[in-house]
Design a protein around this motif. Sequence first.
Motif, PDB file in Angstrom:
ATOM      1  N   THR A 177       0.812  -1.225   0.000  1.00  9.36           N
ATOM      2  CA  THR A 177       0.000   0.000   0.000  1.00  9.36           C
ATOM      3  C   THR A 177       0.843   1.273   0.000  1.00  9.36           C
ATOM      4  O   THR A 177       0.441   2.295   0.566  1.00  9.36           O
ATOM      5  N   TYR A 178       1.979   1.210  -0.640  1.00  6.22           N
ATOM      6  CA  TYR A 178       2.867   2.378  -0.707  1.00  6.22           C
ATOM      7  C   TYR A 178       2.173   3.525  -1.447  1.00  6.22           C
ATOM      8  O   TYR A 178       1.730   3.365  -2.590  1.00  6.22           O
ATOM      9  N   PRO A 179       2.058   4.669  -0.822  1.00  9.50           N
ATOM     10  CA  PRO A 179       1.326   5.789  -1.423  1.00  9.50           C
ATOM     11  C   PRO A 179       2.243   6.566  -2.356  1.00  9.50           C
ATOM     12  O   PRO A 179       2.797   7.615  -1.960  1.00  9.50           O
ATOM     13  N   ALA A 180       2.356   6.072  -3.561  1.00  6.45           N
ATOM     14  CA  ALA A 180       3.361   6.597  -4.480  1.00  6.45           C
ATOM     15  C   ALA A 180       3.232   8.103  -4.727  1.00  6.45           C
ATOM     16  O   ALA A 180       4.225   8.774  -5.041  1.00  6.45           O
ATOM     17  N   ASP A 181       2.041   8.613  -4.522  1.00 10.02           N
ATOM     18  CA  ASP A 181       1.851  10.017  -4.875  1.00 10.02           C
ATOM     19  C   ASP A 181       1.844  10.978  -3.687  1.00 10.02           C
ATOM     20  O   ASP A 181       1.661  12.191  -3.854  1.00 10.02           O
ATOM     21  N   ALA A 182       1.998  10.414  -2.533  1.00 12.90           N
ATOM     22  CA  ALA A 182       1.970  11.278  -1.354  1.00 12.90           C
ATOM     23  C   ALA A 182       3.266  12.073  -1.250  1.00 12.90           C
ATOM     24  O   ALA A 182       4.253  11.764  -1.917  1.00 12.90           O
ATOM     25  N   PRO A 183       3.275  13.087  -0.442  1.00  9.57           N
ATOM     26  CA  PRO A 183       4.502  13.868  -0.227  1.00  9.57           C
ATOM     27  C   PRO A 183       5.600  12.984   0.354  1.00  9.57           C
ATOM     28  O   PRO A 183       5.320  11.971   1.005  1.00  9.57           O
ATOM     29  N   LEU A 184       6.799  13.399   0.150  1.00 14.11           N
ATOM     30  CA  LEU A 184       7.950  12.601   0.557  1.00 14.11           C
ATOM     31  C   LEU A 184       7.889  12.157   2.016  1.00 14.11           C
ATOM     32  O   LEU A 184       8.062  10.977   2.333  1.00 14.11           O
ATOM     33  N   ARG A 185       7.647  13.098   2.873  1.00 11.41           N
ATOM     34  CA  ARG A 185       7.641  12.770   4.293  1.00 11.41           C
ATOM     35  C   ARG A 185       6.596  11.701   4.604  1.00 11.41           C
ATOM     36  O   ARG A 185       6.849  10.788   5.394  1.00 11.41           O
ATOM     37  N   ASP A 186       5.448  11.805   3.965  1.00  8.42           N
ATOM     38  CA  ASP A 186       4.408  10.817   4.208  1.00  8.42           C
ATOM     39  C   ASP A 186       4.807   9.439   3.702  1.00  8.42           C
ATOM     40  O   ASP A 186       4.536   8.419   4.332  1.00  8.42           O
ATOM     41  N   ARG A 187       5.474   9.443   2.550  1.00 10.26           N
ATOM     42  CA  ARG A 187       5.902   8.163   2.022  1.00 10.26           C
ATOM     43  C   ARG A 187       6.958   7.523   2.938  1.00 10.26           C
ATOM     44  O   ARG A 187       6.929   6.332   3.198  1.00 10.26           O
ATOM     45  N   LEU A 188       7.841   8.353   3.431  1.00  5.35           N
ATOM     46  CA  LEU A 188       8.855   7.827   4.338  1.00  5.35           C
ATOM     47  C   LEU A 188       8.188   7.286   5.610  1.00  5.35           C
ATOM     48  O   LEU A 188       8.534   6.215   6.114  1.00  5.35           O
ATOM     49  N   ARG A 189       7.242   8.064   6.070  1.00  8.63           N
ATOM     50  CA  ARG A 189       6.541   7.644   7.280  1.00  8.63           C
ATOM     51  C   ARG A 189       5.803   6.325   7.048  1.00  8.63           C
ATOM     52  O   ARG A 189       5.758   5.460   7.918  1.00  8.63           O
ATOM     53  N   HIS A 190       5.278   6.178   5.850  1.00 11.55           N
ATOM     54  CA  HIS A 190       4.589   4.935   5.525  1.00 11.55           C
ATOM     55  C   HIS A 190       5.524   3.725   5.655  1.00 11.55           C
ATOM     56  O   HIS A 190       5.209   2.745   6.329  1.00 11.55           O
ATOM     57  N   ILE A 191       6.654   3.883   5.012  1.00 11.89           N
ATOM     58  CA  ILE A 191       7.641   2.814   5.079  1.00 11.89           C
ATOM     59  C   ILE A 191       8.057   2.530   6.514  1.00 11.89           C
ATOM     60  O   ILE A 191       8.150   1.392   6.958  1.00 11.89           O
ATOM     61  N   TRP A 192       8.315   3.600   7.227  1.00 12.16           N
ATOM     62  CA  TRP A 192       8.701   3.479   8.635  1.00 12.16           C
ATOM     63  C   TRP A 192       7.661   2.690   9.440  1.00 12.16           C
ATOM     64  O   TRP A 192       7.999   1.724  10.139  1.00 12.16           O
TER      65      TRP A 192
END
Lengths: 189, 189, 189, 189
Positions: C73-88
């Motif tokens: 469910t990686y949010p490819a279009d979200a802002p960078l910080r959000d994507r990093l937070r997702h992975i985290w």
Amino acid sequence: MARPKSEEKRDAILAAAVQIIADQGLGAPTARIAGLAGVAEGTLFTYFATKDLLLNQLYLGLKAELRQAMMATYPADAPLRDRLRHIWDRYVDWGVHNPAKRRTLAQLIVSDRLATETRALGSEGFARIEDMVREGVAQDLMREHPPDFAAAILASLAETTIDFILRRPDSAENYRAAGFDALWHAIGR
Amino acid sequence: MARPKSEEKRDAILAAAVQIIADQGLGAPTARIAGLAGVAEGTLFTYFATKDLLLNQLYLGLKAELRQAMMATYPADAPLRDRLRHIWDRYVDWGVHNPAKRRTLAQLIVSDRLATETRALGSEGFARIEDMVREGVAQDLMREHPPDFAAAILASLAETTIDFILRRPDSAENYRAAGFDALWHAIGR
Amino acid sequence: MARPKSEEKRDAILAAAVQIIADQGLGAPTARIAGLAGVAEGTLFTYFATKDLLLNQLYLGLKAELRQAMMATYPADAPLRDRLRHIWDRYVDWGVHNPAKRRTLAQLIVSDRLATETRALGSEGFARIEDMVREGVAQDLMREHPPDFAAAILASLAETTIDFILRRPDSAENYRAAGFDALWHAIGR
Amino acid sequence: MARPKSEEKRDAILAAAVQIIADQGLGAPTARIAGLAGVAEGTLFTYFATKDLLLNQLYLGLKAELRQAMMATYPADAPLRDRLRHIWDRYVDWGVHNPAKRRTLAQLIVSDRLATETRALGSEGFARIEDMVREGVAQDLMREHPPDFAAAILASLAETTIDFILRRPDSAENYRAAGFDALWHAIGR
DNA sequence: AATGAATGAGACTTCATTCAT
DNA sequence: TATGAATGAAGTCTCATTCAT
């Protein structure tokens, strides 16, 4: 120096190996050998690092023993035929009296577990017989065969003779004499 | 019965066994034999219920083959010495040309996996040689040895001869002749 | 085609290995693993020829699983910080919810039983994170660290965070946030 | 008491254990450790009753050494950031210069052979770092993290940094600085 | 009949620990 | 105390044979 490794134990292992292998073949478990030798399974490996090493040492030991048996009380000054007969008798007797050792040796010889080097070492020491052949040829007492071929003929006829004696012990003396007779004519003149 | 057991597969298994055992010994896995034969592991057991059975059949087959080789083109009407020489040559040639079969046979013979009955069956059929010996003794052409002993001498000298030829193929003819010479003197007169 | 090798059994073995190794270490007997997997001792070896192979496959499997978990469910279009937070979050959650897998992975990583190639394969696939770092640096959102160094920092901080959450599950949310905060400041701007 | 146990031998055993375990793992035989230490197999056990005990002592020793290394020449009166940097540098340097010790420590940490008590003892003594965190928070120089969490972050970033330096020694200085930079931003303000 | 996965007994070897010297 | 041989439990892996497909 703690307990020294005991020659005695080493010999017990080798002796047990002879017995076990003679009747179960080279596939016999090391555990069974150790058991018969009266040592722990692990102890066997302090004396022989691997089963193959044990087998190679065993081969060398048996070959040496046979050689010694053959050469014991060798009558260096007797006539050629008597000396040959001496060796013949010692060989045959050793085989007849040590059937387990002989059987084990036979297994080892045809196996693929002897290192080339081991096999080479084991074959040495039939030099005495070869010398006799050279001497016999020189004195025109023997037919001209390659010395190692003549020695091999001696061994193979002796083995055959032993087989027959073991099968029919009552005729032991006959076979021993007949075998030597065959040998003498085969290589002598 | 959907498909009948194929003679072809049986033979392939036996042939593979010869090869594998010749270079890995009797301990070689049945799986490896099956593999070389081109059949599945399990298939081997529809042809030979157990490994021991396979080994026994193998022994019998090899012995029969050697026997046939020896007797092929047997010159029934030739003089005794020529007939003996014929057998000798066939034996030696078979051994020289089939080293894997010979090696496998050697392993089987010293092993503990042959049933007593198998061993007995395998030894039959050297009757022809024994007959020759009787004939020779009667005609005063041969020294008086028990016929089976003489036959065994033939076999053992042939084996020794083969060994030497294999080791030094260049002198094949010499060894074959020298071996027969030894044999003839050993048992002949 | 006889019975086909079952994916199911392979997975059961791998799953059992995770469990057993997590609490007995890499020295755990294959027999115990097979037992827990519900297969015979020998069966384990039809799926993994040696224990080392099993261990290497296990490592690769766990790494792949972690990677998938992170990227689900990686949010490819979200802002960078959000994507990093997702992975985290995915990383931390996976660790928290799979303590046995994580412990096993830790053992494998420090062990000497992973082939160099295996280790290399396992390290791939954090490419996504490295891309994010490049992107962040380009946009001046992140401090200029070598991308693989930044990725490693993420992993090590996540591991530390997981440790603390496991020790004090009540404060899970706090640690997860604090950990990310530390990460963001560590590599972000 | 004839001869007293020699401190020297104890140390030799511990040092040998580091070396051996670093490259063969915790499964390494005590015999090999004894060998490298230059003492007899049995002697090892007069210094450490069991292998587990040896392992636990080893862990404690290495932890203590790392602690000492970190605190050596600690500039008690320097500004907070400098003191933190001091500890950081000592930690990283120790790891870089003692790869075997570090690797052994890593194995011990993830193993199941450390007693709970041992693990507890080993974790003590990072108190100094925690104090610094409290001080930093109080002075508003650091973000409010639980002190032990901050200390763990330091350790994990240092480990990551050491890994990279060992892989690319040429950039050692860069990584050491970058690592500290990451740390300072991660926990500082 | 043919296949090859499954089985589990058993093989060789290792190793922590003990103990005679 | 130091030594290293002795011990035997335990480990990995092999293999003949069975059996599901």
